[in-house]
Every structure is written in structure tokens, then in C-alpha cells.
Enzyme design. Structure first.
Site, short mmCIF file in Angstrom:
data_model
loop_
_atom_site.label_atom_id
_atom_site.label_comp_id
_atom_site.label_asym_id
_atom_site.label_seq_id
_atom_site.Cartn_x
_atom_site.Cartn_y
_atom_site.Cartn_z
N MET A 224 0.94 -1.08 0.00
CA MET A 224 0.00 -0.05 0.11
C MET A 224 1.00 1.25 -0.10
SD MET A 224 -3.01 1.22 2.76
CE MET A 224 -3.85 2.70 2.42
N LEU A 225 0.57 1.97 -0.78
CA LEU A 225 1.55 3.08 -1.16
C LEU A 225 0.78 4.49 -1.32
CD1 LEU A 225 4.22 4.73 -0.97
CD2 LEU A 225 4.37 4.19 -3.29
N GLN A 231 0.27 12.66 0.57
CA GLN A 231 0.31 12.10 1.99
C GLN A 231 -0.40 12.88 2.93
OE1 GLN A 231 4.24 10.55 2.80
NE2 GLN A 231 3.94 8.86 1.27
N GLY A 232 -0.84 12.49 4.13
CA GLY A 232 -1.42 13.28 5.26
C GLY A 232 -2.88 14.05 4.59
N GLY A 234 -5.63 11.95 3.98
CA GLY A 234 -6.42 11.01 4.24
C GLY A 234 -6.87 10.15 3.15
N GLY A 236 -5.24 7.28 2.38
CA GLY A 236 -4.86 5.91 2.86
C GLY A 236 -6.02 5.52 3.45
N ALA A 237 -6.73 6.18 4.37
CA ALA A 237 -8.03 5.57 5.05
C ALA A 237 -8.99 5.65 3.99
CB ALA A 237 -8.58 6.69 6.26
N GLU A 259 -0.13 -8.33 5.03
CA GLU A 259 1.06 -9.05 5.32
C GLU A 259 2.03 -8.16 5.94
OE1 GLU A 259 4.32 -10.26 2.03
OE2 GLU A 259 2.42 -10.34 1.31
#
Length: 402
Positions: A224-225, A231-232, A234, A236-237, A259
Site C-alpha cells: 500500500m502506497l 500524503q497526510g 486522508g 490511505g483511510a 502481510e
């Protein structure tokens, strides 16, 4: 001589310059440049390239389809005068990880940039959301897609996308894309350019579908990237929640795992799972105060595809929210409940010690006892508890702002 040679050592994390290019002027704009967090997988543990002064390794990507410009620049390079010392072959090292077909001059790259209007995201649209951009003073739209290798052009696109893993995931490796059990989830930003709507790559996730006897699968998040410029914010959520919701709808999915998750991933997962679980009846304040239950395990697994271990963390976070830590009795009850789980490994050591008493000679037993200091275990247990509560509070703070 040694001092002279040291001048020709370059930190590769600083030398590598990455860009996601939308407009020709981005090429000269230093504000669009970002650097790797890691380069040891390409340049060794020291993350150093030898033989150059002023080394720049330019890896510029067109924001959407990730067509690549690769160029090396430097102010000087070692030669034969340096006692037959050779410069590192930087170009070969980079060529090992970036797919062929990249540009080596700016004009070719800019001509590809003009065709970017034709690029469209791959696969099936799963979710659309917006994030307010303070700088632009407007809401920006993002979309999450699920793709696979049957999508025209996706294989080549993924080859370019996965190169970022080498710079931002400490133990990254490329996956076997010919294995059909892989799913790919992609995040794109929609933006306007000369009146047209274009798409920029924001990040992605790969998930492997493991078989579980007799007729289930267990999707496991592998990579996951979210790319550094995004970034920062939201994303990723949003990505993790969308992936969870995608698998929740499948009757063949048992639960979703990850993993070798990083610390940051665990914190992200805590936030997403708590957000999903907080409205389930089994996590109502009254039931939380009665303790962790099989009802929680069953409901989280059946409705949200969350396994028992992750459900337990969700319970502890939500119980913290429901607990008045200023009330001595409630605080003590919560502390004991969490510590009962944390004490598991220490109890295992006590069982091992009991076996040792029966098997070891006195001098061997003394040596082992020195390694198992009961007081130290109590201190470590308290430290673990305090760290956990601190992490849980951060999750709850983020949840309150969501």
C-alpha cells in the site's frame, strides 16, 4: 587520496529527484520535486553512489499514466587519475527497476505530456470522494478503481507504478502479476487542464486472495502506497475503507488481513476498523463495559470481514472511549482488561520457567532466571499499556474529527 575520494560519494536519497508532472513548467519547479525515503534496495545499505560530484538522478513521471523521463546529471566524475578507481554504474542500477520505453530527453517527454488528455483510469470505479484544498480554496475530487491485468495497458502502467515501492517501502519487492489471485486498487485525482478533465495517480494497494478450505478466500493486503505529494490528506483511510467495503459484499470472503504490516499501517487500520464497527449494536457503550464478547467477534467477522485479533483492538479502542478514566473503578477495570491480553507472552515465559525447574541443573536455572526478571516484566507490561492507550487516543481524536 582517501579524502579526495570521499568528495565523490553522493547520498542517493538526496541525489534521486522524483516528480509527478502535470504541466511543462513543473519540470523546472523545485516545489514539485520529492526524494526517496529509502534507496538501499538499489544502492546498498549505505545508500551511497560513488564516483560523482553533484550527482542528480532524475526520475520524472507524467502524473497520470506515469510515462517516465530518466536522466543522470553530475558536475564531475572520477577518471583514471584516481588510481584506477571506477565510478558506480548508476544507470544500470536504475534500469534494473524501471521498465524499458522511458524517455531520456525533455522534448520527447513533453510531447508525451501533451497526449496525457487521453489517459483514463483502469478498471471499475468503486468510490468517489472529495478533499478540501486550502491552498486552492476548493474541493478536489478523487476516485478509487479496482483493476486487473486484463485491462488494456494496465500491465505496462503497473510496471511503472511499482517502481515507487523501491523508494518508499523499506522491504519492497515486485509481485508476480501473472498470478490471477492479485487484485489492484488505484486512487486518482481529477484535475482540469485547458478545459479538459485529466487524472493524476495518487496511490495504490495490492491484495492477494488466499484460498481457505473448503470454499472461502482470505484477502491479504500486500502493498500500500500513497505517493508523497498526497500524503497526510486522508487518502490511505479512504482507500483501505473502500477495499474493506468491496470485500464485505462477498459471501466467499472470510476476513481481511495484511502481510507484515508497518506501524503506520496498523494505526491506519485501527482508525478504519473502529469507524466501521462503532455503529454495530454489539459495540454499544453498555455492551462494551461488559467486556469483550463472542458476539463482537461473530458480528465483526460476518458483517465487516474483520478477524478476532483486529476485533479485540477495536473493542479496546471503543471501550476506552466509553470509559471515564477519571473514575478510579472504571479506569482500573479497563487497565486490567487490557493487561490481561497483554500479559499473554509473559505467562508463556512463566510456563517455560516451570518446565526449566524440572529439567535444568541449578546453575543453568540461575542463568535463565536472570533473563526473566519479574519486576522488569511488570515494568514492560505497564509501558506497553501506556503506549497502547496513547495510540488508541490518537485513533479516537482522528475519529472525532472525521
Amino acid at each position: 587520496m582517501e579524502k579526495k575520494l570521499a568528495e565523490y560519494k553522493c547520498n542517493t536519497n538526496e541525489a534521486i529527484q522524483l516528480k509527478l508532472v502535470r504541466f511543462p513548467e513543473d519540470l523546472e519547479d523545485e516545489n514539485t520535486t520529492f526524494n526517496p525515503e529509502y534507496s538501499h534496495q538499489v544502492f546498498g545499505d549505505d545508500e551511497v553512489a560513488f564516483g560523482y560530484k553533484g550527482l542528480k538522478i532524475l526520475l520524472y513521471y507524467i502524473a497520470g499514466n506515469l510515462s517516465t523521463l530518466f536522466r543522470i546529471e553530475y558536475t564531475s566524475k572520477v577518471n583514471e587519475k584516481f588510481d584506477c578507481v571506477e565510478a558506480d554504474d548508476v544507470e544500470s542500477k536504475i534500469r534494473e527497476i524501471i521498465p524499458p520505453g522511458f524517455c531520456t530527453n525533455t522534448d520527447d517527454f513533453v510531447s508525451l505530456l501533451e497526449k496525457e488528455v487521453n489517459f483514463k483510469p483502469f478498471g471499475m470505479l468503486l468510490h468517489t470522494y472529495s478533499v478540501h484544498n486550502e491552498e486552492a480554496g476548493e474541493d478536489i475530487t478523487y476516485q478509487i478503481y479496482k483493476a486487473d491485468m486484463s485491462c488494456p495497458g494496465f500491465r505496462e502502467y503497473h510496471e511503472r507504478l511499482q517502481t515507487f515501492l523501491m523508494w518508499f517501502i523499506e522491504t519492497a519487492s515486485f509481485i508476480d502479476v501473472d498470478d490471477e489471485r492479485w487484485n489492484y486498487f488505484l486512487v486518482f485525482e481529477k484535475y482540469n487542464k485547458d478545459g479538459a478533465t485529466l487524472f493524476a495517480t495518487v496511490g495504490y494497494m495490492t491484495v492477494y486472495n488466499y484460498y481457505v478450505y473448503p470454499d472461502k478466500t482470505r484477502p491479504r493486503v500486500s502493498q500500500m502506497l500513497i505517493l508523497p505529494p498526497f500524503q497526510g490528506e486522508g487518502h490511505g483511510a479512504q482507500l483501505l475503507e473502500t477495499v474493506h467495503r468491496y470485500y464485505m459484499s462477498s459471501p466467499t470472503v472470510l476476513d481481511i488481513t495484511a502481510e507484515d504490516p508497518s506501524e503506520n499501517y496498523v494505526k491506519l487500520r485501527d482508525f478504519v476498523l473502529v469507524k466501521l464497527c462503532q455503529d454495530l449494536l454489539c459495540f454499544s457503550p453498555g455492551k462494551l463495559m461488559q467486556g469483550f464478547s463472542q458476539e463482537m467477534v461473530m458480528e465483526a467477522q460476518q458483517k465487516l470481514k474483520i478477524n478476532k485479533q483486529h476485533t479485540r483492538r477495536v473493542y479496546e479502542i471503543l471501550r476506552l472511549r466509553a470509559t471515564d478514566m477519571g473514575d478510579a473503578e472504571q479506569s482500573r477495570s479497563y487497565r486490567l482488561d487490557v493487561k490481561r491480553r497483554l500479559i499473554g507472552p509473559y505467562k508463556k515465559k512463566q510456563r517455560e520457567l516451570a518446565k526449566m525447574r524440572r529439567c535444568l541443573r541449578p546453575e543453568e536455572l540461575t542463568n535463565q532466571l536472570n533473563q526473566i526478571d519479574i519486576n522488569m516484566q511488570h515494568e514492560q507490561l505497564e509501558e506497553s499499556f501506556q503506549q497502547l492507550v496513547s495510540d488508541y487516543r490518537r485513533v479516537l481524536e482522528r475519529l472525532a474529527q472525521a
